[in-house]
Design an enzyme around this catalytic site. Structure first.
Site, PDB file in Angstrom:
ATOM      1  N   TYR A 171       0.166  -3.634 -11.134  1.00  0.00           N
ATOM      2  CA  TYR A 171       0.192  -1.921 -10.827  1.00  0.00           C
ATOM      3  C   TYR A 171       1.229  -2.034 -11.884  1.00  0.00           C
ATOM      4  O   TYR A 171       1.372  -1.156 -13.366  1.00  0.00           O
ATOM      5  CB  TYR A 171      -0.360  -1.927  -9.951  1.00  0.00           C
ATOM      6  N   ASN A 200      -4.394 -10.652  -8.004  1.00  0.00           N
ATOM      7  CA  ASN A 200      -4.281  -9.219  -7.599  1.00  0.00           C
ATOM      8  C   ASN A 200      -4.573  -8.651  -8.886  1.00  0.00           C
ATOM      9  O   ASN A 200      -4.263  -7.500  -8.566  1.00  0.00           O
ATOM     10  CB  ASN A 200      -3.425  -8.912  -6.841  1.00  0.00           C
ATOM     11  N   PHE A 212       7.967  -8.673 -11.473  1.00  0.00           N
ATOM     12  CA  PHE A 212       7.080  -8.534 -11.379  1.00  0.00           C
ATOM     13  C   PHE A 212       6.032  -8.938 -10.272  1.00  0.00           C
ATOM     14  O   PHE A 212       5.368  -8.809  -9.432  1.00  0.00           O
ATOM     15  CB  PHE A 212       5.923  -7.591 -11.680  1.00  0.00           C
ATOM     16  N   SER A 263      12.453  -3.923  -3.236  1.00  0.00           N
ATOM     17  CA  SER A 263      11.833  -3.309  -2.552  1.00  0.00           C
ATOM     18  C   SER A 263      12.916  -2.767  -0.877  1.00  0.00           C
ATOM     19  O   SER A 263      13.778  -2.643  -1.082  1.00  0.00           O
ATOM     20  CB  SER A 263      10.545  -4.267  -1.398  1.00  0.00           C
ATOM     21  N   ALA A 264      12.381  -1.043  -0.767  1.00  0.00           N
ATOM     22  CA  ALA A 264      13.052  -0.797  -0.300  1.00  0.00           C
ATOM     23  C   ALA A 264      12.896  -0.879   1.320  1.00  0.00           C
ATOM     24  O   ALA A 264      14.089  -1.522   2.289  1.00  0.00           O
ATOM     25  CB  ALA A 264      12.893   0.493   0.376  1.00  0.00           C
ATOM     26  N   THR A 265      12.144  -2.793   1.610  1.00  0.00           N
ATOM     27  CA  THR A 265      12.048  -2.632   2.778  1.00  0.00           C
ATOM     28  C   THR A 265      12.835  -3.712   2.674  1.00  0.00           C
ATOM     29  O   THR A 265      13.012  -4.895   3.740  1.00  0.00           O
ATOM     30  CB  THR A 265      10.150  -3.277   2.699  1.00  0.00           C
ATOM     31  N   TYR A 310       6.761 -10.077   4.187  1.00  0.00           N
ATOM     32  CA  TYR A 310       7.249  -9.400   2.916  1.00  0.00           C
ATOM     33  C   TYR A 310       8.906  -9.226   2.785  1.00  0.00           C
ATOM     34  O   TYR A 310       9.268  -9.627   2.166  1.00  0.00           O
ATOM     35  CB  TYR A 310       6.321  -8.134   3.242  1.00  0.00           C
ATOM     36  N   LYS A 356      11.282 -10.884   0.211  1.00  0.00           N
ATOM     37  CA  LYS A 356      12.283 -10.284  -1.188  1.00  0.00           C
ATOM     38  C   LYS A 356      13.939 -10.374  -0.340  1.00  0.00           C
ATOM     39  O   LYS A 356      14.385 -10.223  -1.859  1.00  0.00           O
ATOM     40  CB  LYS A 356      12.078  -8.616  -0.823  1.00  0.00           C
ATOM     41  N   TYR A 367      12.827  -0.587  -4.951  1.00  0.00           N
ATOM     42  CA  TYR A 367      11.312   0.608  -4.960  1.00  0.00           C
ATOM     43  C   TYR A 367      11.635   1.449  -4.295  1.00  0.00           C
ATOM     44  O   TYR A 367      11.272   0.221  -2.751  1.00  0.00           O
ATOM     45  CB  TYR A 367      10.063  -0.205  -5.318  1.00  0.00           C
ATOM     46  N   ASN A 420      -2.205   1.779   1.831  1.00  0.00           N
ATOM     47  CA  ASN A 420      -1.099   2.654   0.980  1.00  0.00           C
ATOM     48  C   ASN A 420      -1.909   3.881   0.950  1.00  0.00           C
ATOM     49  O   ASN A 420      -3.184   4.022   1.009  1.00  0.00           O
ATOM     50  CB  ASN A 420      -0.351   1.827  -0.360  1.00  0.00           C
ATOM     51  N   ARG A 448       8.908   9.461   3.061  1.00  0.00           N
ATOM     52  CA  ARG A 448       8.475   9.098   2.539  1.00  0.00           C
ATOM     53  C   ARG A 448       8.973   9.468   1.071  1.00  0.00           C
ATOM     54  O   ARG A 448       8.608  10.196   0.802  1.00  0.00           O
ATOM     55  CB  ARG A 448       7.511   7.662   2.014  1.00  0.00           C
TER      56      ARG A 448
HETATM   57  P1  NAD Z   1       0.418  -5.981  -7.958  1.00  0.00           P
HETATM   58  O1  NAD Z   1      -0.421  -6.761  -7.148  1.00  0.00           O
HETATM   59  O2  NAD Z   1      -0.539  -4.731  -8.807  1.00  0.00           O
HETATM   60  O3  NAD Z   1       0.893  -6.945  -9.334  1.00  0.00           O
HETATM   61  C1  NAD Z   1       1.300  -8.329  -9.069  1.00  0.00           C
HETATM   62  C2  NAD Z   1       1.217  -9.284 -10.042  1.00  0.00           C
HETATM   63  O4  NAD Z   1       1.589 -10.466  -9.707  1.00  0.00           O
HETATM   64  C3  NAD Z   1      -0.904  -9.313  -9.908  1.00  0.00           C
HETATM   65  O5  NAD Z   1      -0.813  -9.381 -11.444  1.00  0.00           O
HETATM   66  C4  NAD Z   1      -0.327 -10.608  -9.356  1.00  0.00           C
HETATM   67  O6  NAD Z   1      -1.688 -11.180  -9.941  1.00  0.00           O
HETATM   68  C5  NAD Z   1       0.620 -11.516  -9.843  1.00  0.00           C
HETATM   69  N1  NAD Z   1       1.010 -12.415  -9.009  1.00  0.00           N
HETATM   70  C6  NAD Z   1       1.182 -12.392  -8.624  1.00  0.00           C
HETATM   71  N2  NAD Z   1       1.413 -14.250  -7.616  1.00  0.00           N
HETATM   72  C7  NAD Z   1       1.701 -14.482  -8.642  1.00  0.00           C
HETATM   73  C8  NAD Z   1       1.774 -15.787  -9.061  1.00  0.00           C
HETATM   74  N3  NAD Z   1       2.843 -16.488  -8.039  1.00  0.00           N
HETATM   75  N4  NAD Z   1       2.296 -16.408 -11.125  1.00  0.00           N
HETATM   76  C9  NAD Z   1       1.773 -15.495 -11.266  1.00  0.00           C
HETATM   77  N5  NAD Z   1       1.450 -14.431 -11.054  1.00  0.00           N
HETATM   78  C10 NAD Z   1       1.506 -14.081  -9.995  1.00  0.00           C
HETATM   79  O7  NAD Z   1       2.100  -5.679  -7.362  1.00  0.00           O
HETATM   80  P2  NAD Z   1       2.345  -3.777  -7.780  1.00  0.00           P
HETATM   81  O8  NAD Z   1       2.790  -3.035  -6.768  1.00  0.00           O
HETATM   82  O9  NAD Z   1       2.734  -4.150  -9.234  1.00  0.00           O
HETATM   83  O10 NAD Z   1       4.031  -4.923  -7.677  1.00  0.00           O
HETATM   84  C11 NAD Z   1       4.601  -5.287  -8.725  1.00  0.00           C
HETATM   85  C12 NAD Z   1       6.096  -5.701  -8.113  1.00  0.00           C
HETATM   86  O11 NAD Z   1       6.496  -4.737  -7.067  1.00  0.00           O
HETATM   87  C13 NAD Z   1       5.161  -6.822  -6.542  1.00  0.00           C
HETATM   88  O12 NAD Z   1       7.180  -7.818  -6.588  1.00  0.00           O
HETATM   89  C14 NAD Z   1       6.399  -6.168  -5.484  1.00  0.00           C
HETATM   90  O13 NAD Z   1       6.070  -7.155  -3.791  1.00  0.00           O
HETATM   91  C15 NAD Z   1       6.980  -5.557  -6.534  1.00  0.00           C
HETATM   92  N6  NAD Z   1       7.307  -3.717  -5.742  1.00  0.00           N
HETATM   93  C16 NAD Z   1       5.511  -2.803  -4.868  1.00  0.00           C
HETATM   94  C17 NAD Z   1       5.721  -1.885  -4.627  1.00  0.00           C
HETATM   95  C18 NAD Z   1       4.500  -1.240  -4.446  1.00  0.00           C
HETATM   96  O14 NAD Z   1       4.505  -0.136  -3.837  1.00  0.00           O
HETATM   97  N7  NAD Z   1       3.943  -1.236  -5.387  1.00  0.00           N
HETATM   98  C19 NAD Z   1       7.071  -1.509  -3.778  1.00  0.00           C
HETATM   99  C20 NAD Z   1       8.015  -2.150  -3.466  1.00  0.00           C
HETATM  100  C21 NAD Z   1       8.448  -3.594  -4.206  1.00  0.00           C
HETATM  101  N1  UDP Z   2      -0.490   6.702   5.853  1.00  0.00           N
HETATM  102  C1  UDP Z   2      -1.072   7.270   6.531  1.00  0.00           C
HETATM  103  N2  UDP Z   2      -2.353   6.554   6.911  1.00  0.00           N
HETATM  104  C2  UDP Z   2      -2.396   5.744   5.860  1.00  0.00           C
HETATM  105  C3  UDP Z   2      -1.291   4.865   5.076  1.00  0.00           C
HETATM  106  C4  UDP Z   2      -0.477   5.233   5.532  1.00  0.00           C
HETATM  107  O1  UDP Z   2      -0.875   7.599   7.387  1.00  0.00           O
HETATM  108  O2  UDP Z   2      -4.398   5.266   5.299  1.00  0.00           O
HETATM  109  C5  UDP Z   2       1.154   7.261   6.367  1.00  0.00           C
HETATM  110  C6  UDP Z   2       2.354   5.432   6.410  1.00  0.00           C
HETATM  111  O3  UDP Z   2       2.406   5.876   8.039  1.00  0.00           O
HETATM  112  C7  UDP Z   2       3.640   6.099   6.171  1.00  0.00           C
HETATM  113  C8  UDP Z   2       3.243   6.598   5.128  1.00  0.00           C
HETATM  114  O4  UDP Z   2       1.844   7.159   4.779  1.00  0.00           O
HETATM  115  O5  UDP Z   2       3.919   6.918   6.840  1.00  0.00           O
HETATM  116  C9  UDP Z   2       2.578   5.825   3.846  1.00  0.00           C
HETATM  117  O6  UDP Z   2       2.644   4.915   3.735  1.00  0.00           O
HETATM  118  P1  UDP Z   2       2.470   4.000   2.435  1.00  0.00           P
HETATM  119  O7  UDP Z   2       1.541   2.299   3.693  1.00  0.00           O
HETATM  120  O8  UDP Z   2       1.860   4.187   1.092  1.00  0.00           O
HETATM  121  O9  UDP Z   2       4.314   2.980   2.403  1.00  0.00           O
HETATM  122  P2  UDP Z   2       5.023   2.281   2.921  1.00  0.00           P
HETATM  123  O10 UDP Z   2       4.455   2.547   5.103  1.00  0.00           O
HETATM  124  O11 UDP Z   2       5.082   1.083   2.123  1.00  0.00           O
HETATM  125  O12 UDP Z   2       6.002   3.232   2.835  1.00  0.00           O
END
Ligand code: NAD
Ligand code: UDP
Length: 349
Positions: free
Chosen positions: A14, A38, A83, A127-129, A151, A155, A185, A207, A239
């Site tokens: 993504y 994924n 990523f 990640s903010a996590t 997770y 990170k 993020y 999400n 959020r």
């Molecule tokens: P995503 O799953 O769409 O993209 C991750 C990609 O990495 C996928 O295409 C997957 O096939 C590939 N991948 C996974 N493990 C691999 C490996 N061992 N070798 C090669 N490729 C591999 O996720 P995303 O939402 O695009 O997230 C990208 C990054 O951002 C991740 O590291 C994720 O933890 C971080 N992130 C995402 C979010 C979010 O909400 N989407 C928030 C905070 C951080």
């Molecule tokens: N949330 C919700 N219903 C859902 C998915 C999420 O009410 O089906 C709420 C969740 O409790 C949080 C916000 O939406 O307050 C964002 O959740 P998300 O899973 O998208 O992100 P994160 O929890 O990682 O911040």
């Protein structure tokens, strides 16, 4: 002058696919490694279609040392945007070893191969996590870390490893030190304005935004709003949602910073990528209904385990040091999410 080549791990995913698009548009050469755990190659095809520019794609795992070695020997990579990783919090509690192996060990292999190849510029998807519990709801980079699930801990461990790597350069007087940016993020949503690439979750989305979009298109019957008794303005969770295109523009700014004067001595720095503005679940549902004209059927459900009431970014450090701020607003995020969802009801399938 040679073009700056960027290796994008997880570039079919993504956020990675949006990063490839912005990098190509900004004139960078792009090489992608993704094991498609994924994602689908269709995202890569569409990035090339939108930009009219080619990229090089390797279907491989970042833990495959030989493939990395061969990529670094065949391409003159200047910077890695990392990523690749597994990202589902709930799944990480069920499969912690998979998460640590993929995310932590994967980064160790990648960093070791980078070092061997003399590539020491890295932008990492954190990640903010990683933040621990806090009495303040607006998170700054100096807040204590303390992830609460595998997770998030994967990170946080990677952040520690990368900080240690940069710190070692000082002890070793490394003349070509590591230059590392950790990007924390908040909640990336939305899609490229073409509607051709976007988030394509496997199965039922975890999400909020992808879930709402699938209710809007009729794939899911009803949204569960997890808790309406939080100490927030309407009782639902708040959020910091950030448009994915703003987010990846932050990566380009980070890349520019790495090659600039501020990073000449090397180092490892963390930046929040968020808007600084929080929205509640019900505000997101309202915005979606207003912008798309679709009715979102929802019910109030119990709180989801592990959720915070409220969390949003202090984005000032990125503004000051990376010259980056999110530009898109909530309506843009909703419009672009809906364009992607309605044009691709089944994602890339
Ligand atoms: P995503 O799953 O769409 O993209 C991750 C990609 O990495 C996928 O295409 C997957 O096939 C590939 N991948 C996974 N493990 C691999 C490996 N061992 N070798 C090669 N490729 C591999 O996720 P995303 O939402 O695009 O997230 C990208 C990054 O951002 C991740 O590291 C994720 O933890 C971080 N992130 C995402 C979010 C979010 O909400 N989407 C928030 C905070 C951080
Ligand atoms: N949330 C919700 N219903 C859902 C998915 C999420 O009410 O089906 C709420 C969740 O409790 C949080 C916000 O939406 O307050 C964002 O959740 P998300 O899973 O998208 O992100 P994160 O929890 O990682 O911040």
């Amino acid at each position: 002058m040679d073009k700056h080549t960027v290796l994008v791990t997880g570039g079919a995913g993504y956020i990675g696919s949006h990063a490839c698009l912005e990098l190509l548009n900004a004139g960078y050469e792009v090489v992608v490694i993704d094991n498609l755990a994924n994602s689908k190659t269709e995202s890569i095809q569409r990035v090339q279609q939108i930009t009219g520019k080619p990229l090089t794609f390797y279907q491989a795992d970042i833990r495959d040392q030989q493939t990395l070695q061969s990529i670094f020997s065949q391409h003159s990579i200047a910077t890695v945007m990392h990523f690749a990783g597994l990202k589902a919090v709930g799944e990480s509690c069920q499969l912690p070893l998979d998460y640590y192996h993929n995310n932590v060990y994967g980064t160790l292999v990648l960093a070791a191969e980078m070092a061997k190849a003399g590539v020491r510029q890295l932008v990492f998807s954190s990640s903010a996590t990683v933040y621990g519990e806090s009495s303040e709801v607006q998170y700054s980079e100096h807040f204590p870390l303390g992830a609460i699930n595998p997770y998030g801990r994967s990170k946080a461990m990677i952040e520690d490893i990368l900080r240690d790597l940069a710190a070692a350069d000082k002890i070793n007087n490394n003349p070509a030190p590591w230059k590392i940016v950790l990007l924390r993020y908040f909640n990336p949503i939305g899609a490229h304005e073409s509607g051709m690439i976007g988030e394509d979750p496997n199965g039922i989305p975890n999400n909020l935004m992808p879930y709402v979009a699938q209710v809007a298109i009729g794939k899911l019957p009803q949204l569960s709003v997890f808790g309406d008794d939080y100490p927030t303005r309407d009782g639902t969770g708040v959020r910091d949602y950030i448009h994915v295109v703003d987010l990846v523009k932050g990566h380009i700014k980070a890349l520019q910073a790495l090659t600039g004067a501020g990073f000449q001595q090397g180092g490892c720095r963390a930046y929040n990528l968020g808007t600084g503005q929080g929205y509640s679940v019900l505000e997101m549902v309202d915005a979606f209904q207003r912008v798309t004209g679709k009715t979102i059927n929802y019910k109030i459900a119990p709180r989801r385990a592990g959720d915070l009431a409220e969390c949003f970014a202090n984005p000032e450090l990125a503004a000051k040091e990376l010259d980056w701020r999110a530009e898109k607003n909530l309506d843009d995020m909703v419009t672009d999410t809906w364009r992607w969802q309605s044009q691709n009801p089944n994602g890339y399938a």
